[in-house]
Design a protein around this motif. Structure first.
Motif, PDB file in Angstrom:
ATOM      1  N   ALA A  37       1.038  -1.358  -0.076  1.00 40.96           N
ATOM      2  CA  ALA A  37       0.209  -0.008  -0.147  1.00 40.96           C
ATOM      3  C   ALA A  37       0.996   1.369  -0.328  1.00 40.96           C
ATOM      4  N   ILE A  38       1.493   0.931   0.928  1.00 41.95           N
ATOM      5  CA  ILE A  38       2.435   2.703   0.780  1.00 41.95           C
ATOM      6  C   ILE A  38       3.452   2.599  -0.258  1.00 41.95           C
ATOM      7  N   ILE A  39       4.378   1.066  -1.241  1.00 37.27           N
ATOM      8  CA  ILE A  39       4.445   1.006  -2.350  1.00 37.27           C
ATOM      9  C   ILE A  39       3.844   2.093  -3.679  1.00 37.27           C
ATOM     10  N   LEU A  40       2.920   1.723  -3.399  1.00 40.16           N
ATOM     11  CA  LEU A  40       0.952   2.032  -4.243  1.00 40.16           C
ATOM     12  C   LEU A  40       1.030   3.363  -4.484  1.00 40.16           C
ATOM     13  N   PHE A  41       0.806   3.526  -3.138  1.00 34.96           N
ATOM     14  CA  PHE A  41       0.850   4.984  -2.265  1.00 34.96           C
ATOM     15  C   PHE A  41       1.990   6.351  -3.388  1.00 34.96           C
ATOM     16  N   VAL A  42       2.867   6.021  -2.625  1.00 41.58           N
ATOM     17  CA  VAL A  42       3.990   6.562  -3.401  1.00 41.58           C
ATOM     18  C   VAL A  42       4.359   6.634  -4.635  1.00 41.58           C
ATOM     19  N   LEU A  43       4.121   5.349  -5.754  1.00 42.37           N
ATOM     20  CA  LEU A  43       3.428   5.400  -7.141  1.00 42.37           C
ATOM     21  C   LEU A  43       2.838   6.320  -8.114  1.00 42.37           C
ATOM     22  N   ILE A  44       2.005   6.440  -7.236  1.00 40.24           N
ATOM     23  CA  ILE A  44      -0.127   7.168  -7.649  1.00 40.24           C
ATOM     24  C   ILE A  44       0.648   8.231  -7.483  1.00 40.24           C
ATOM     25  N   SER A  45       1.205   8.580  -6.376  1.00 46.06           N
ATOM     26  CA  SER A  45       0.362  10.283  -5.961  1.00 46.06           C
ATOM     27  C   SER A  45       1.761  10.843  -6.702  1.00 46.06           C
ATOM     28  N   LEU A  46       2.875  10.718  -6.073  1.00 46.66           N
ATOM     29  CA  LEU A  46       4.590  11.694  -6.950  1.00 46.66           C
ATOM     30  C   LEU A  46       4.354  11.821  -7.847  1.00 46.66           C
ATOM     31  N   PRO A  47       4.375  10.705  -8.784  1.00 45.78           N
ATOM     32  CA  PRO A  47       3.583  11.332 -10.328  1.00 45.78           C
ATOM     33  C   PRO A  47       2.673  11.911 -10.553  1.00 45.78           C
ATOM     34  N   LEU A  48       1.695  12.142 -10.067  1.00 48.25           N
ATOM     35  CA  LEU A  48       0.661  12.750 -10.081  1.00 48.25           C
ATOM     36  C   LEU A  48       0.839  14.252  -9.862  1.00 48.25           C
ATOM     37  N   TRP A  49       1.418  14.852  -8.336  1.00 50.33           N
ATOM     38  CA  TRP A  49       2.018  15.722  -8.363  1.00 50.33           C
ATOM     39  C   TRP A  49       2.991  16.360  -9.419  1.00 50.33           C
ATOM     40  N   HIS A  50       3.798  15.526  -9.884  1.00 47.79           N
ATOM     41  CA  HIS A  50       4.956  16.155 -10.696  1.00 47.79           C
ATOM     42  C   HIS A  50       3.970  16.411 -12.170  1.00 47.79           C
ATOM     43  N   THR A  51       2.452  16.026 -12.831  1.00 46.55           N
ATOM     44  CA  THR A  51       2.240  15.927 -13.952  1.00 46.55           C
ATOM     45  C   THR A  51       1.544  17.022 -13.139  1.00 46.55           C
ATOM     46  N   LEU A  52       0.791  17.107 -12.614  1.00 46.70           N
ATOM     47  CA  LEU A  52       0.119  18.910 -12.568  1.00 46.70           C
ATOM     48  C   LEU A  52       0.802  19.909 -11.885  1.00 46.70           C
ATOM     49  N   HIS A  53       2.295  19.615 -11.350  1.00 47.93           N
ATOM     50  CA  HIS A  53       2.881  21.103 -11.332  1.00 47.93           C
ATOM     51  C   HIS A  53       3.551  21.398 -12.649  1.00 47.93           C
ATOM     52  N   ARG A  54       3.840  20.253 -14.142  1.00 45.67           N
ATOM     53  CA  ARG A  54       3.661  20.468 -14.964  1.00 45.67           C
ATOM     54  C   ARG A  54       3.031  21.468 -15.897  1.00 45.67           C
ATOM     55  N   VAL A  55       2.253  20.851 -15.914  1.00 46.23           N
ATOM     56  CA  VAL A  55       0.979  21.692 -16.287  1.00 46.23           C
ATOM     57  C   VAL A  55       0.444  22.851 -15.752  1.00 46.23           C
ATOM     58  N   PHE A  56       0.973  23.215 -14.108  1.00 45.42           N
ATOM     59  CA  PHE A  56       1.045  24.835 -14.138  1.00 45.42           C
ATOM     60  C   PHE A  56       1.132  25.367 -14.116  1.00 45.42           C
ATOM     61  N   HIS A  57       2.636  25.040 -14.595  1.00 44.65           N
ATOM     62  CA  HIS A  57       3.725  26.199 -15.423  1.00 44.65           C
ATOM     63  C   HIS A  57       3.856  25.964 -16.699  1.00 44.65           C
ATOM     64  N   GLY A  58       3.110  25.101 -16.890  1.00 43.18           N
ATOM     65  CA  GLY A  58       2.609  24.973 -18.906  1.00 43.18           C
ATOM     66  C   GLY A  58       1.896  25.611 -19.276  1.00 43.18           C
ATOM     67  N   LEU A  59       0.412  26.289 -18.496  1.00 43.70           N
ATOM     68  CA  LEU A  59      -0.535  27.520 -18.758  1.00 43.70           C
ATOM     69  C   LEU A  59       0.840  28.625 -19.004  1.00 43.70           C
ATOM     70  N   HIS A  60       1.765  28.880 -18.310  1.00 39.51           N
ATOM     71  CA  HIS A  60       1.745  29.915 -17.860  1.00 39.51           C
ATOM     72  C   HIS A  60       3.016  29.890 -19.283  1.00 39.51           C
ATOM     73  N   ASP A  61       3.419  28.651 -19.799  1.00 41.01           N
ATOM     74  CA  ASP A  61       4.891  29.178 -21.668  1.00 41.01           C
ATOM     75  C   ASP A  61       3.430  28.673 -22.301  1.00 41.01           C
ATOM     76  N   LEU A  62       2.288  28.953 -21.805  1.00 41.47           N
ATOM     77  CA  LEU A  62       1.768  28.774 -23.502  1.00 41.47           C
ATOM     78  C   LEU A  62       0.633  30.053 -23.384  1.00 41.47           C
ATOM     79  N   GLY A  63       0.853  30.791 -22.092  1.00 44.16           N
ATOM     80  CA  GLY A  63       1.226  32.222 -21.900  1.00 44.16           C
ATOM     81  C   GLY A  63      -0.871  32.558 -21.743  1.00 44.16           C
ATOM     82  N   ILE A  64      -1.865  31.556 -21.140  1.00 41.32           N
ATOM     83  CA  ILE A  64      -2.467  31.859 -20.820  1.00 41.32           C
ATOM     84  C   ILE A  64      -2.167  32.071 -18.774  1.00 41.32           C
ATOM     85  N   ASP A  65      -2.437  33.357 -18.349  1.00 44.90           N
ATOM     86  CA  ASP A  65      -1.849  33.663 -17.957  1.00 44.90           C
ATOM     87  C   ASP A  65      -3.152  34.933 -16.842  1.00 44.90           C
ATOM     88  N   GLY A  66      -3.944  33.838 -17.029  1.00 46.49           N
ATOM     89  CA  GLY A  66      -5.193  34.200 -15.812  1.00 46.49           C
ATOM     90  C   GLY A  66      -4.643  34.109 -14.233  1.00 46.49           C
TER      91      GLY A  66
END
Length: 125
Positions: free
Chosen positions: A68-97
């Motif tokens: 359960a600990i391994i699955l939690f880490v394998l699911i949650s950390l890549p999710l945080w990575h992806t959404l942090h990248r999405v957040f900064h990708g919005l800025h890179d695309l010029g979507i500065d709302g």
């Protein structure tokens, strides 16, 4: 010198998100090639038995505390990575709302899914 003493320093929450981003990116970089090798090459070619990833074995792994600990880490950390990248990708695309709304949507979704996965795995163990 008095300007330095009177200056108000605001602490940023950004290091927390960059830490989760870095951990998720490192984990994804190491785990993804292994998963592609196992599920995309070794099992289809018959070099690894299909019973190694059978439902009973995977369920047994997921219902143990270490699994359960391994699955939690394998699911949650890549999710945080992806959404942090999405957040900064919005800025890179010029979507500065509204940055606050973008942060709440991106990091709020990552937090919500992380809590959901945690409670789901807690019920399995």
């Amino acid at each position: 010198m008095s300007d330095v003493k009177n200056k108000v320093y605001r602490r940023s929450h950004e290091p927390i998100f960059w830490g989760l981003f870095g951990a998720g990116g490192m984990l994804t970089a190491f785990i993804t090639p292994v998963m592609v090798l196992i599920t995309g090459i070794l099992i289809p070619l018959g070099l690894m038995g299909r019973e190694d990833l059978s439902y009973d074995k995977v369920h047994g792994f997921a219902t143990s505390w270490y699994g359960a600990i391994i699955l939690f880490v394998l699911i949650s950390l890549p999710l945080w990575h992806t959404l942090h990248r999405v957040f900064h990708g919005l800025h890179d695309l010029g979507i500065d709302g509204n940055k606050v709304i973008q942060r709440v949507v991106c990091y709020g979704f990552a937090f919500t899914v992380t809590v959901f996965v945690f409670t789901l795995l807690l019920q399995l163990v």
